[in-house]
Design a protein around this motif. Structure first.
Motif, PDB file in Angstrom:
ATOM      1  N   TRP A  79       0.165   2.843  -1.038  1.00 33.19           N
ATOM      2  CA  TRP A  79       1.113   1.729  -0.824  1.00 33.19           C
ATOM      3  C   TRP A  79       0.539   0.329  -1.116  1.00 33.19           C
ATOM      4  CZ3 TRP A  79      -0.405  -1.438   3.226  1.00 33.19           C
ATOM      5  CH2 TRP A  79      -1.296  -0.892   4.135  1.00 33.19           C
ATOM      6  N   PRO A  80      -0.732   0.022  -0.791  1.00 36.45           N
ATOM      7  CA  PRO A  80      -1.193  -1.352  -1.104  1.00 36.45           C
ATOM      8  C   PRO A  80      -1.372  -1.621  -2.596  1.00 36.45           C
ATOM      9  CG  PRO A  80      -2.624  -0.253   0.519  1.00 36.45           C
ATOM     10  CD  PRO A  80      -1.786   0.806  -0.144  1.00 36.45           C
ATOM     11  N   PHE A  81      -1.377  -0.526  -3.387  1.00 35.63           N
ATOM     12  CA  PHE A  81      -1.796  -0.647  -4.789  1.00 35.63           C
ATOM     13  C   PHE A  81      -0.663  -0.399  -5.798  1.00 35.63           C
ATOM     14  CE2 PHE A  81      -5.709  -0.867  -2.712  1.00 35.63           C
ATOM     15  CZ  PHE A  81      -5.814   0.195  -1.832  1.00 35.63           C
ATOM     16  N   LEU A  82       0.547  -0.148  -5.295  1.00 28.61           N
ATOM     17  CA  LEU A  82       1.641   0.277  -6.181  1.00 28.61           C
ATOM     18  C   LEU A  82       2.132  -0.851  -7.086  1.00 28.61           C
ATOM     19  CD1 LEU A  82       3.668   2.522  -3.719  1.00 28.61           C
ATOM     20  CD2 LEU A  82       2.241   3.268  -5.641  1.00 28.61           C
ATOM     21  N   PRO A  89       1.738  -5.420  -8.134  1.00 31.28           N
ATOM     22  CA  PRO A  89       0.802  -6.545  -8.083  1.00 31.28           C
ATOM     23  C   PRO A  89       0.819  -7.243  -6.714  1.00 31.28           C
ATOM     24  CG  PRO A  89       2.084  -6.595 -10.102  1.00 31.28           C
ATOM     25  CD  PRO A  89       2.692  -5.534  -9.239  1.00 31.28           C
ATOM     26  N   VAL A  90      -0.350  -7.662  -6.254  1.00 29.34           N
ATOM     27  CA  VAL A  90      -0.429  -8.417  -5.000  1.00 29.34           C
ATOM     28  C   VAL A  90       0.358  -9.722  -5.181  1.00 29.34           C
ATOM     29  CG1 VAL A  90      -1.992  -9.672  -3.449  1.00 29.34           C
ATOM     30  CG2 VAL A  90      -2.658  -7.443  -4.362  1.00 29.34           C
ATOM     31  N   ARG A  91       1.214 -10.038  -4.198  1.00 27.00           N
ATOM     32  CA  ARG A  91       1.982 -11.291  -4.271  1.00 27.00           C
ATOM     33  C   ARG A  91       1.020 -12.434  -3.960  1.00 27.00           C
ATOM     34  NH1 ARG A  91       5.973  -8.413  -4.518  1.00 27.00           N
ATOM     35  NH2 ARG A  91       7.671  -7.648  -3.283  1.00 27.00           N
ATOM     36  N   SER A 101       1.711 -15.412  -1.751  1.00 25.36           N
ATOM     37  CA  SER A 101       1.835 -15.318  -0.289  1.00 25.36           C
ATOM     38  C   SER A 101       0.561 -14.773   0.354  1.00 25.36           C
ATOM     39  CB  SER A 101       3.016 -14.405   0.075  1.00 25.36           C
ATOM     40  OG  SER A 101       2.833 -13.146  -0.548  1.00 25.36           O
ATOM     41  N   VAL A 102      -0.517 -14.649  -0.452  1.00 28.04           N
ATOM     42  CA  VAL A 102      -1.786 -14.182   0.122  1.00 28.04           C
ATOM     43  C   VAL A 102      -2.841 -15.249  -0.143  1.00 28.04           C
ATOM     44  CG1 VAL A 102      -3.516 -12.350   0.188  1.00 28.04           C
ATOM     45  CG2 VAL A 102      -1.139 -11.794  -0.358  1.00 28.04           C
ATOM     46  N   PRO A 103      -3.087 -16.119   0.845  1.00 27.34           N
ATOM     47  CA  PRO A 103      -4.009 -17.238   0.642  1.00 27.34           C
ATOM     48  C   PRO A 103      -5.368 -16.760   0.102  1.00 27.34           C
ATOM     49  CG  PRO A 103      -2.999 -17.360   2.820  1.00 27.34           C
ATOM     50  CD  PRO A 103      -2.608 -16.040   2.239  1.00 27.34           C
ATOM     51  N   GLY A 104      -5.845 -17.431  -0.931  1.00 25.51           N
ATOM     52  CA  GLY A 104      -7.183 -17.147  -1.441  1.00 25.51           C
ATOM     53  C   GLY A 104      -7.235 -16.060  -2.490  1.00 25.51           C
ATOM     54  N   TYR A 105      -6.151 -15.275  -2.610  1.00 30.33           N
ATOM     55  CA  TYR A 105      -6.266 -14.102  -3.485  1.00 30.33           C
ATOM     56  C   TYR A 105      -6.574 -14.487  -4.924  1.00 30.33           C
ATOM     57  CZ  TYR A 105      -5.896  -9.290  -4.915  1.00 30.33           C
ATOM     58  OH  TYR A 105      -6.214  -8.050  -5.398  1.00 30.33           O
ATOM     59  N   ARG A 106      -5.814 -15.444  -5.457  1.00 32.74           N
ATOM     60  CA  ARG A 106      -5.997 -15.823  -6.874  1.00 32.74           C
ATOM     61  C   ARG A 106      -7.409 -16.336  -7.133  1.00 32.74           C
ATOM     62  NH1 ARG A 106      -1.436 -17.086 -10.461  1.00 32.74           N
ATOM     63  NH2 ARG A 106      -2.676 -18.586 -11.622  1.00 32.74           N
ATOM     64  N   ASN A 148     -11.395  -4.603  -6.495  1.00 31.07           N
ATOM     65  CA  ASN A 148     -10.688  -5.782  -5.974  1.00 31.07           C
ATOM     66  C   ASN A 148     -10.384  -5.602  -4.487  1.00 31.07           C
ATOM     67  OD1 ASN A 148     -10.634  -6.963  -8.516  1.00 31.07           O
ATOM     68  ND2 ASN A 148      -8.501  -6.398  -8.929  1.00 31.07           N
ATOM     69  N   CYS A 149      -9.962  -4.406  -4.127  1.00 32.29           N
ATOM     70  CA  CYS A 149      -9.606  -4.120  -2.737  1.00 32.29           C
ATOM     71  C   CYS A 149     -10.825  -4.271  -1.833  1.00 32.29           C
ATOM     72  CB  CYS A 149      -9.030  -2.706  -2.625  1.00 32.29           C
ATOM     73  SG  CYS A 149      -8.548  -2.251  -0.947  1.00 32.29           S
ATOM     74  N   GLN A 150     -11.967  -3.750  -2.273  1.00 34.14           N
ATOM     75  CA  GLN A 150     -13.188  -3.844  -1.451  1.00 34.14           C
ATOM     76  C   GLN A 150     -13.655  -5.285  -1.336  1.00 34.14           C
ATOM     77  OE1 GLN A 150     -15.448   0.124  -2.822  1.00 34.14           O
ATOM     78  NE2 GLN A 150     -16.689  -1.157  -1.478  1.00 34.14           N
ATOM     79  N   LYS A 151     -13.395  -6.058  -2.401  1.00 41.44           N
ATOM     80  CA  LYS A 151     -13.850  -7.455  -2.387  1.00 41.44           C
ATOM     81  C   LYS A 151     -13.013  -8.275  -1.397  1.00 41.44           C
ATOM     82  CE  LYS A 151     -15.182 -11.173  -5.513  1.00 41.44           C
ATOM     83  NZ  LYS A 151     -15.210 -11.655  -6.911  1.00 41.44           N
ATOM     84  N   PHE A 152     -11.723  -7.984  -1.315  1.00 42.47           N
ATOM     85  CA  PHE A 152     -10.816  -8.835  -0.545  1.00 42.47           C
ATOM     86  C   PHE A 152     -10.580  -8.353   0.879  1.00 42.47           C
ATOM     87  CE2 PHE A 152      -8.151 -12.464  -0.740  1.00 42.47           C
ATOM     88  CZ  PHE A 152      -7.106 -12.235   0.144  1.00 42.47           C
ATOM     89  N   ASN A 153     -10.836  -7.093   1.144  1.00 43.02           N
ATOM     90  CA  ASN A 153     -10.514  -6.522   2.459  1.00 43.02           C
ATOM     91  C   ASN A 153     -11.746  -5.971   3.158  1.00 43.02           C
ATOM     92  OD1 ASN A 153      -7.362  -6.455   2.237  1.00 43.02           O
ATOM     93  ND2 ASN A 153      -8.145  -5.656   0.295  1.00 43.02           N
ATOM     94  N   GLU A 154     -11.782  -6.149   4.492  1.00 44.87           N
ATOM     95  CA  GLU A 154     -12.860  -5.536   5.289  1.00 44.87           C
ATOM     96  C   GLU A 154     -12.787  -4.017   5.131  1.00 44.87           C
ATOM     97  OE1 GLU A 154     -14.251  -9.073   6.561  1.00 44.87           O
ATOM     98  OE2 GLU A 154     -15.109  -7.120   7.083  1.00 44.87           O
ATOM     99  N   GLU A 162      -6.857  -1.669   7.609  1.00 43.96           N
ATOM    100  CA  GLU A 162      -5.889  -0.683   7.087  1.00 43.96           C
ATOM    101  C   GLU A 162      -6.025  -0.548   5.570  1.00 43.96           C
ATOM    102  OE1 GLU A 162      -4.727   1.194   9.986  1.00 43.96           O
ATOM    103  OE2 GLU A 162      -3.531   1.539   8.171  1.00 43.96           O
ATOM    104  N   ILE A 163      -5.958  -1.719   4.894  1.00 41.16           N
ATOM    105  CA  ILE A 163      -5.957  -1.686   3.420  1.00 41.16           C
ATOM    106  C   ILE A 163      -7.343  -1.304   2.907  1.00 41.16           C
ATOM    107  CG2 ILE A 163      -5.719  -3.129   1.354  1.00 41.16           C
ATOM    108  CD1 ILE A 163      -3.334  -4.442   2.668  1.00 41.16           C
ATOM    109  N   GLY A 164      -8.384  -1.804   3.580  1.00 44.13           N
ATOM    110  CA  GLY A 164      -9.749  -1.442   3.181  1.00 44.13           C
ATOM    111  C   GLY A 164      -9.970   0.058   3.234  1.00 44.13           C
TER     112      GLY A 164
HETATM  113  C1  LIG Z   1      -4.395  -4.385  -2.400  1.00 49.35           C
HETATM  114  O1  LIG Z   1      -4.026  -5.343  -1.407  1.00 49.35           O
HETATM  115  C2  LIG Z   1      -4.685  -6.627  -1.595  1.00 49.35           C
HETATM  116  O2  LIG Z   1      -6.056  -6.451  -1.351  1.00 49.35           O
HETATM  117  C3  LIG Z   1      -4.059  -7.695  -0.687  1.00 49.35           C
HETATM  118  C4  LIG Z   1      -4.417  -7.382   0.738  1.00 49.35           C
HETATM  119  C5  LIG Z   1      -3.765  -8.259   1.770  1.00 49.35           C
HETATM  120  C6  LIG Z   1      -2.492  -8.795   1.607  1.00 49.35           C
HETATM  121  C7  LIG Z   1      -1.923  -9.558   2.608  1.00 49.35           C
HETATM  122  C8  LIG Z   1      -2.643  -9.797   3.778  1.00 49.35           C
HETATM  123  O3  LIG Z   1      -2.111 -10.519   4.787  1.00 49.35           O
HETATM  124  C9  LIG Z   1      -3.923  -9.267   3.927  1.00 49.35           C
HETATM  125  C10 LIG Z   1      -4.465  -8.511   2.923  1.00 49.35           C
END
Ligand SMILES: CO[C@H](O)CCc1ccc(O)cc1
Length: 114
Positions: A32-35, A37-39, A42-47, A84-90, A94-96
């Motif tokens: 589900w987190p990967f289906l 593109p990350v918005r 609405s996700v501070p810092g992602y870009r 990317n997921c490992q870089k951005f999430n602990e 859940e997502i990590g």
């Molecule tokens: C594959 O998901 C991305 O890593 C974004 C993860 C994320 C999105 C919103 C949040 O509030 C926290 C983490």
């Protein structure tokens, strides 16, 4: 030993294998987190943090448009999703955890193809 020459048949088999692997990734309960593109709006810092965003729907689009040369270039993009997921999430989130489970599943499946 001499490398086996790649035939057009091989690349057609690669393509079928990529489609098969991608559909298994999309069907996984932890996908589900990967289906899509990350918005990033609405996700501070992602870009800023993630230089090369990637997700399963983008990979599917690239497959459809014949943008993968072979299985290797496809695997590079799938690994980008998990890196990317490992870089951005602990790891302990859940997502990590979903990312680690998906990477483990993918590594097992594509190595079974070899
Ligand atoms: C594959 O998901 C991305 O890593 C974004 C993860 C994320 C999105 C919103 C949040 O509030 C926290 C983490």
């Amino acid at each position: 030993c001499a490398k086996k020459a790649k035939t057009p048949k091989d690349s057609n088999n690669d393509l079928a294998a990529c489609r098969m692997l991608l559909s298994e990734l999309e069907a996984h309960q932890d996908a589900w987190p990967f289906l899509s593109p990350v918005r990033h709006k609405s996700v501070p810092g992602y870009r800023k943090v993630i230089k090369k965003p990637m997700d399963f729907s983008t990979i599917k689009e690239k497959l459809t448009n014949n943008l993968y040369l072979n299985l290797e270039t496809f695997i590079i993009d799938v690994n980008l999703v998990f890196d990317n997921c490992q870089k951005f999430n602990e790891d302990d989130s859940e997502i990590g955890r979903a990312g680690h489970r998906m990477r483990r599943f993918f590594d097992k499946r594509w190595t079974e193809l070899l």
